[in-house]
Motif scaffolding. Structure first.
Motif, PDB file in Angstrom:
ATOM      1  N   TYR A 123       0.842  -1.190   0.000  1.00  0.00           N
ATOM      2  CA  TYR A 123       0.000   0.000   0.000  1.00  0.00           C
ATOM      3  C   TYR A 123       0.881   1.245   0.000  1.00  0.00           C
ATOM      4  N   ILE A 124       0.299   2.382  -0.340  1.00  0.00           N
ATOM      5  CA  ILE A 124       1.077   3.593  -0.587  1.00  0.00           C
ATOM      6  C   ILE A 124       0.491   4.762   0.190  1.00  0.00           C
ATOM      7  N   PHE A 125       1.271   5.372   1.040  1.00  0.00           N
ATOM      8  CA  PHE A 125       0.817   6.602   1.670  1.00  0.00           C
ATOM      9  C   PHE A 125       1.508   7.793   1.019  1.00  0.00           C
ATOM     10  N   THR A 126       0.917   8.954   1.129  1.00  0.00           N
ATOM     11  CA  THR A 126       1.502  10.177   0.575  1.00  0.00           C
ATOM     12  C   THR A 126       1.668  11.200   1.684  1.00  0.00           C
ATOM     13  N   ARG A 127       2.690  11.987   1.560  1.00  0.00           N
ATOM     14  CA  ARG A 127       2.967  13.040   2.535  1.00  0.00           C
ATOM     15  C   ARG A 127       3.641  14.203   1.821  1.00  0.00           C
ATOM     16  N   THR A 128       3.243  15.422   2.164  1.00  0.00           N
ATOM     17  CA  THR A 128       3.896  16.618   1.634  1.00  0.00           C
ATOM     18  C   THR A 128       4.955  17.058   2.634  1.00  0.00           C
ATOM     19  N   ASN A 129       6.213  17.082   2.205  1.00  0.00           N
ATOM     20  CA  ASN A 129       7.287  17.391   3.145  1.00  0.00           C
ATOM     21  C   ASN A 129       7.410  18.897   3.377  1.00  0.00           C
ATOM     22  N   SER A 130       8.423  19.298   4.118  1.00  0.00           N
ATOM     23  CA  SER A 130       8.555  20.682   4.558  1.00  0.00           C
ATOM     24  C   SER A 130       8.830  21.661   3.423  1.00  0.00           C
ATOM     25  N   ILE A 131       9.282  21.169   2.279  1.00  0.00           N
ATOM     26  CA  ILE A 131       9.535  22.064   1.144  1.00  0.00           C
ATOM     27  C   ILE A 131       8.453  21.937   0.069  1.00  0.00           C
ATOM     28  N   GLY A 132       7.330  21.310   0.430  1.00  0.00           N
ATOM     29  CA  GLY A 132       6.196  21.236  -0.479  1.00  0.00           C
ATOM     30  C   GLY A 132       6.270  20.126  -1.504  1.00  0.00           C
ATOM     31  N   LYS A 133       7.180  19.180  -1.350  1.00  0.00           N
ATOM     32  CA  LYS A 133       7.324  18.089  -2.314  1.00  0.00           C
ATOM     33  C   LYS A 133       6.606  16.848  -1.805  1.00  0.00           C
ATOM     34  N   VAL A 134       5.904  16.169  -2.708  1.00  0.00           N
ATOM     35  CA  VAL A 134       5.154  14.973  -2.319  1.00  0.00           C
ATOM     36  C   VAL A 134       6.106  13.784  -2.187  1.00  0.00           C
ATOM     37  N   GLU A 135       5.951  13.069  -1.086  1.00  0.00           N
ATOM     38  CA  GLU A 135       6.701  11.838  -0.862  1.00  0.00           C
ATOM     39  C   GLU A 135       5.734  10.667  -0.860  1.00  0.00           C
ATOM     40  N   TYR A 136       6.213   9.535  -1.368  1.00  0.00           N
ATOM     41  CA  TYR A 136       5.410   8.315  -1.426  1.00  0.00           C
ATOM     42  C   TYR A 136       6.045   7.269  -0.514  1.00  0.00           C
ATOM     43  N   GLY A 137       5.236   6.690   0.358  1.00  0.00           N
ATOM     44  CA  GLY A 137       5.717   5.607   1.211  1.00  0.00           C
ATOM     45  C   GLY A 137       5.124   4.294   0.751  1.00  0.00           C
ATOM     46  N   TYR A 138       5.971   3.366   0.343  1.00  0.00           N
ATOM     47  CA  TYR A 138       5.538   2.053  -0.138  1.00  0.00           C
ATOM     48  C   TYR A 138       5.731   1.050   0.999  1.00  0.00           C
ATOM     49  N   CYS A 139       4.631   0.479   1.489  1.00  0.00           N
ATOM     50  CA  CYS A 139       4.672  -0.340   2.701  1.00  0.00           C
ATOM     51  C   CYS A 139       4.179  -1.755   2.452  1.00  0.00           C
ATOM     52  N   ARG A 140       4.754  -2.692   3.185  1.00  0.00           N
ATOM     53  CA  ARG A 140       4.341  -4.097   3.123  1.00  0.00           C
ATOM     54  C   ARG A 140       4.292  -4.649   4.551  1.00  0.00           C
ATOM     55  N   ARG A 141       3.179  -5.279   4.892  1.00  0.00           N
ATOM     56  CA  ARG A 141       3.040  -5.872   6.217  1.00  0.00           C
ATOM     57  C   ARG A 141       3.452  -7.337   6.197  1.00  0.00           C
ATOM     58  N   VAL A 142       4.217  -7.713   7.211  1.00  0.00           N
ATOM     59  CA  VAL A 142       4.627  -9.097   7.391  1.00  0.00           C
ATOM     60  C   VAL A 142       3.883  -9.626   8.610  1.00  0.00           C
ATOM     61  N   THR A 143       3.261 -10.747   8.467  1.00  0.00           N
ATOM     62  CA  THR A 143       2.415 -11.291   9.524  1.00  0.00           C
ATOM     63  C   THR A 143       3.132 -11.364  10.864  1.00  0.00           C
ATOM     64  N   HIS A 144       2.361 -11.181  11.934  1.00  0.00           N
ATOM     65  CA  HIS A 144       2.933 -11.180  13.285  1.00  0.00           C
ATOM     66  C   HIS A 144       3.541 -12.526  13.667  1.00  0.00           C
ATOM     67  N   ALA A 145       3.170 -13.582  12.957  1.00  0.00           N
ATOM     68  CA  ALA A 145       3.728 -14.906  13.267  1.00  0.00           C
ATOM     69  C   ALA A 145       5.240 -14.931  13.050  1.00  0.00           C
ATOM     70  N   ASN A 146       5.740 -14.004  12.207  1.00  0.00           N
ATOM     71  CA  ASN A 146       7.168 -13.944  11.924  1.00  0.00           C
ATOM     72  C   ASN A 146       7.881 -12.863  12.737  1.00  0.00           C
ATOM     73  N   ASN A 147       7.184 -12.234  13.673  1.00  0.00           N
ATOM     74  CA  ASN A 147       7.761 -11.203  14.517  1.00  0.00           C
ATOM     75  C   ASN A 147       8.221 -11.853  15.825  1.00  0.00           C
ATOM     76  N   GLN A 148       9.517 -11.916  16.014  1.00  0.00           N
ATOM     77  CA  GLN A 148      10.071 -12.548  17.208  1.00  0.00           C
ATOM     78  C   GLN A 148      10.163 -11.577  18.378  1.00  0.00           C
ATOM     79  N   ILE A 149       9.757 -10.310  18.177  1.00  0.00           N
ATOM     80  CA  ILE A 149       9.914  -9.289  19.211  1.00  0.00           C
ATOM     81  C   ILE A 149       8.586  -8.996  19.899  1.00  0.00           C
TER      82      ILE A 149
END
Length: 623
Positions: free
Chosen positions: A187-213
């Protein structure tokens, strides 16, 4: 007041019904211009035009498929040559059985390495995050890269993105791991940074079964200023796979990807090469046509009917306030981005957030200016049940639209009906073929046709001063700017300047002619309106060309810099093609032309696949 926009209602009022068969056709009416046809007539009458329209189409185009540099002219329109490359399910080349071929490939790649880069690094930063508890401000940063940067504080920068990793978190209650969305797609989030430029965040979730923490999922995120979904989605595939096998390997791979430059997407681009473990090679060539970088349009068409897409298209041109809802992070963010990109060559100049964290929504809804926000279903509980005027709520999972008031249509009737009929054709005949790339291009071209017909004469009445001084980025943003205000923790535009938007726009319109010289262009708007073919075009354009969307467009159009030239290249190409059309070509029904064009595109794509065993084979031969 609440208006429900059902498919049935819109279909009856404005749909163009065409049944594609070969019965009952009459050659006598084929000489009529499509612009003189009553497009609301029944489908039996329109059937009489199909066979001979296609025949005329064939006769007026001597060669459907014409090579043109690195592209191909299909039915009079130029398309990127990469569209006809065989489809790929992976960007990995496996050399485990042939290690010598790997060396040859790398030697060949180094020989033709192109020094022209968009950026020295493949992305701005990347990080892994989870939760220690199901509450806001309990995000736990596991790893990140780069570790050091002389220009920015990396950890501080990451703090601006943490809300987007777990947007379900609500300040009023604790969220359990069972209540977090189980969506493993990017999934992709968008954010406008401090100088007015759009940033794209590309995210992937990994199931909690693989989280050892902790017992919560892990989120792997890549932040970039470039809208290259397919590239970063492919990188996330490798990072996710590496994390599941070895956390250290994931960290090393993150560093390796970061160190690669992002080449300028040209036909001669050297591509992006990264060596993986076990003699596997990641190879990606960025397409010059940005529409090949994502599948947002095809996702949008799979979620909403043509009626609803057309209604939202008009709503954006009206600068409405739009809230989109879904229970899928991937679907929600892709559809929101798809809606905004449908406006090409124009840009949405108001606040845009493809994924709104639940904890922020309540503070942002009171903004008096237009916006497009992507929201999770659970945020519906935070907003009033009564929909205000100029507000629209879109349920992407149920394919429904609710609006504060039904204020009719604004596009010229023929263009609206052509757009809707083109999308209906894609829905009926194309979705079952599962060619998302072709669907993506087709949806884009259907909307672009509207702007092509409205503005193909624009270059005759618009002139950019060649001697004008190039404005810096800051000066260009200050000329027409909604980005001079921000929320420090999110980058979302909501602060004090918003309250002055209406006054600012009115003042700008009144002083526009005086400002033209400062902006470096002349636009003879009165002459442009007089040249329009019908009163419907004049009524729409008279309002549109004085609005913020068009004025922002004029700021950038025909500007002499690489970014502007690249941004408007497709639009300029379509305008030139429209002005070169012959009288015989103009007589062809646009829906028939649209259908024929994409039949030919599909055929060409199939032929390309047959002539080449795989795109990888072609790449190897070139080296």
């Amino acid at each position: 007041m609440k208006a429900n926009h059902s498919d049935h209602h819109l279909h009856e009022t404005s749909s163009l019904n065409i049944s594609f068969n070969n019965d009952g056709q009459d050659e006598e009416d084929d000489t009529k211009s499509w612009s003189n046809l009553n497009i609301q007539q029944n489908s039996n009458t329109l059937l009489n035009h199909r066979r001979l329209s296609i025949k005329r189409l064939t006769n007026t185009v001597n060669n459907h498929n014409v090579s043109h540099g690195n592209g191909l002219i299909i039915n009079g329109s130029l398309f990127d040559g990469q569209l006809f490359q065989p489809s790929r399910s992976s960007y990995i080349i496996d050399y485990r059985e042939t290690p010598r071929d790997l060396n040859k490939f790398l030697e060949g790649h180094n020989t033709i390495l192109n020094s022209s880069h968009l950026d020295l690094h493949l992305f701005k930063l990347s990080f892994l995050m989870t939760l220690s508890e199901g509450q806001i401000d309990k995000e736990l940063l596991l790893d990140y890269y780069p570790r050091d940067n002389n220009e920015i504080n990396i950890v501080e920068e990451i703090s601006y993105y943490k809300r987007f990793c777990f947007p379900e978190l609500n300040s009023k209650k604790t969220t359990t791991e069972e209540n977090l969305l189980d969506d493993s797609l990017t999934y992709i989030f968008t954010r406008t940074n401090s100088i007015g430029k759009v940033e794209y965040g590309y995210c992937r979730r990994v199931t909690h079964a693989n989280n050892q923490i902790t017992k919560f999922p892990i989120v792997i995120c890549i932040v970039s200023t470039y809208s290259y979904f397919k590239l970063y989605d492919a990188i996330l595939n490798e990072l996710t796979s590496a994390y599941l096998s070895n956390v250290l390997e994931c960290n090393l791979l993150m560093q390796s990807f970061y160190s690669k430059p992002l080449p300028v997407p040209t036909p001669n681009s050297s591509g992006i090469v990264c060596i993986l473990n076990d003699r596997r090679l990641f190879f990606y060539v960025s397409p010059t046509d940005e529409r090949l970088n994502h599948d947002y349009f095809s996702t949008l068409l799979s979620c909403l009917t043509p009626n609803n897409i057309t209604y939202l298209f008009e709503s954006m041109l009206r600068s409405k306030r739009i809230l989109c809802f879904s229970n899928s992070l991937s679907k929600l963010t892709k559809c929101c981005l798809g809606l905004s990109f449908l406006m090409y060559p124009f840009m949405w100049p108001y606040p845009f957030v493809s994924l709104m964290p639940s904890s922020w929504l309540h503070d942002l809804l009171d903004s008096p200016c237009p916006y497009i926000y992507g929201c999770l279903y659970e945020t519906m509980k935070q907003i009033p049940t009564i929909i205000e005027k100029d507000s629209i709520r879109v349920d992407l999972d149920l394919n429904t639209i609710n609006s504060g008031i039904n204020d009719g249509f604004i596009l010229p009737l023929d263009l609206r009906q052509i757009l809707q009929a083109s999308l209906e054709y894609l829905t009926r005949f194309r979705l079952i073929k599962l060619n998302s790339t072709l669907i993506n291009i087709a949806v884009s071209e259907a909307c672009l046709h509207v702007f092509t017909e409205l503005f193909y004469n624009l270059p005759r009445y618009f002139q950019r001063h060649q001697t004008s001084i190039k404005l810096t980025d800051n000066e260009r943003k200050s000329s027409i700017s909604l980005k001079s205000f921000k929320r420090d923790d999110s980058g979302i535009d909501i602060q004090s300047v918003v309250s002055n938007d209406i006054q600012h726009e009115s003042k700008y319109n009144n002083e526009h002619k005086q400002e033209e010289n400062r902006f470096g262009y002349d636009f003879r708007s009165d002459e442009f309106l007089i040249a329009q073919p019908t009163s419907g075009y004049v009524v729409f354009l008279n309002d549109f060309i004085h609005g913020m969307i068009f004025l922002k467009f004029l700021d950038d159009y025909q500007r002499i810099d690489n970014n502007s030239v690249q941004s408007f290249s497709l639009f300029s190409q379509r305008l030139n093609e429209r002005r070169r059309m012959t009288n015989d070509e103009l007589l062809i029904n646009p829906v028939v032309r649209f259908r024929r064009t994409f039949d030919l595109l599909e055929k060409q794509m199939k032929n390309s696949s047959k002539s080449t065993n795989s795109s990888i084979t072609k790449i190897k031969r070139e080296y």
